[in-house]
Write a protein that holds these residues in place. Sequence first.
Motif, PDB file in Angstrom:
ATOM      1  N   TYR A 136      -0.024  -7.442   1.892  1.00  0.00           N
ATOM      2  CA  TYR A 136      -1.462  -7.613   1.701  1.00  0.00           C
ATOM      3  C   TYR A 136      -1.957  -6.477   0.824  1.00  0.00           C
ATOM      4  O   TYR A 136      -1.870  -5.307   1.199  1.00  0.00           O
ATOM      5  N   THR A 137      -2.447  -6.811  -0.349  1.00  0.00           N
ATOM      6  CA  THR A 137      -2.928  -5.821  -1.303  1.00  0.00           C
ATOM      7  C   THR A 137      -4.430  -5.978  -1.463  1.00  0.00           C
ATOM      8  O   THR A 137      -4.905  -7.043  -1.878  1.00  0.00           O
ATOM      9  N   SER A 138      -5.175  -4.924  -1.118  1.00  0.00           N
ATOM     10  CA  SER A 138      -6.625  -4.977  -1.233  1.00  0.00           C
ATOM     11  C   SER A 138      -7.037  -4.938  -2.695  1.00  0.00           C
ATOM     12  O   SER A 138      -6.315  -4.433  -3.558  1.00  0.00           O
ATOM     13  N   ALA A 139      -8.212  -5.450  -2.943  1.00  0.00           N
ATOM     14  CA  ALA A 139      -8.736  -5.472  -4.305  1.00  0.00           C
ATOM     15  C   ALA A 139      -9.098  -4.073  -4.755  1.00  0.00           C
ATOM     16  O   ALA A 139      -9.057  -3.109  -3.997  1.00  0.00           O
ATOM     17  N   ALA A 140      -9.487  -3.959  -6.043  1.00  0.00           N
ATOM     18  CA  ALA A 140      -9.899  -2.671  -6.597  1.00  0.00           C
ATOM     19  C   ALA A 140     -11.095  -2.133  -5.844  1.00  0.00           C
ATOM     20  O   ALA A 140     -11.854  -2.864  -5.218  1.00  0.00           O
ATOM     21  N   ALA A 141     -11.270  -0.808  -5.937  1.00  0.00           N
ATOM     22  CA  ALA A 141     -12.360  -0.158  -5.214  1.00  0.00           C
ATOM     23  C   ALA A 141     -13.714  -0.705  -5.635  1.00  0.00           C
ATOM     24  O   ALA A 141     -14.660  -0.731  -4.870  1.00  0.00           O
TER      25      ALA A 141
END
Length: 346
Positions: A136-141
């Motif tokens: 699971y990779t979170s989106a950009a800040a």
Amino acid sequence: MKSERVLRSLPFVVMAAVALIDLLAGPRLGFLPLLTLGPTFASVSGSIRRTALVGVIALALCIPLASYNRLLLTPQNNLTIATIIAITAASMLAGHLRIRRERELANVRLVAEAAQRVLLRPVPRKAGDLRIALSYTSAAAEARIGGDLYEVVTTPYGVRLLIGDVQGKGLEAVETAAWVLGAFREAAYDEADLPGVAERLETSLDRHLGGERFVTAIIAEVADGEISLLNCGHPPPLLIGRDGRARLVEPEEEGVPLGLASLGPPLPKPHRVPFGEGDRILFYTDGVIEARDEAGTFYPLMERAHLLEVADPQGALDELRSDLLDHIGGPLLDDAAMLLVRRQST
């Protein structure tokens, strides 16, 4: 970050340039009012104290330059000094409001991220003869919190899986994901078939959602020698046989996303495909296939299927995630969830 360093140095660069130009041009053109650009730019990224310091430096430059140009104590120069003071004060107020807003947004983001971590609990790494890996990779800040969701449960009817993507972003998306996951965790144990599970999810969403908000999802069930897939408007999973051949498992019937059943055809029937020893299947959200490189090219998932041939599912999925990030050359603009399931001998 490089852009932050540029913003922090910009006020000083601008004031130095104004001072130099004023020295070269002399008093005829009157560049000193442009010193107000210093505190103005400082308010964009600096603190209140830093903005005040830049304003003091602007005054410190203005007074000797005015004296050099023989303008000191003239009405023109007095107006310039008053303007620098006024704009510095206004910039400090703007900086205060910006910082307060940034803190509020940061707190909201932290709350949403904490809610996601609670909802998206770790999936089991083994379930029967299945080995399961998760990425699971979170989106950009800069992006808001997304609504990707997943779950794996072992039930009396077999191992059941869910992966989905909530329409929209932010806390509303997290709240919707909570309703979907809660309904799935109950229905997966209670309902004898996948259509029954999907109907329970649809009922829950219909009760709690308003307007035309929806959730794309795949509900799956692993049985002896096969896997059943009920696709509700979600990107098709990638099936990789033990011989290395990969194909997308397109649904036999087009299904509308959950939450839109009243606007479209009935829920589709589950699609059964062989799933034997050594086979792997990758579930993912659209943040994976819609990720683009600098040229605007989408991530070629089918061409990267060979990366999933590693025996260890988590190692294979980590390799695919690394390749995805290399493709875009920076942070993701949308959350990307991937669930890899491999069948092994018992």
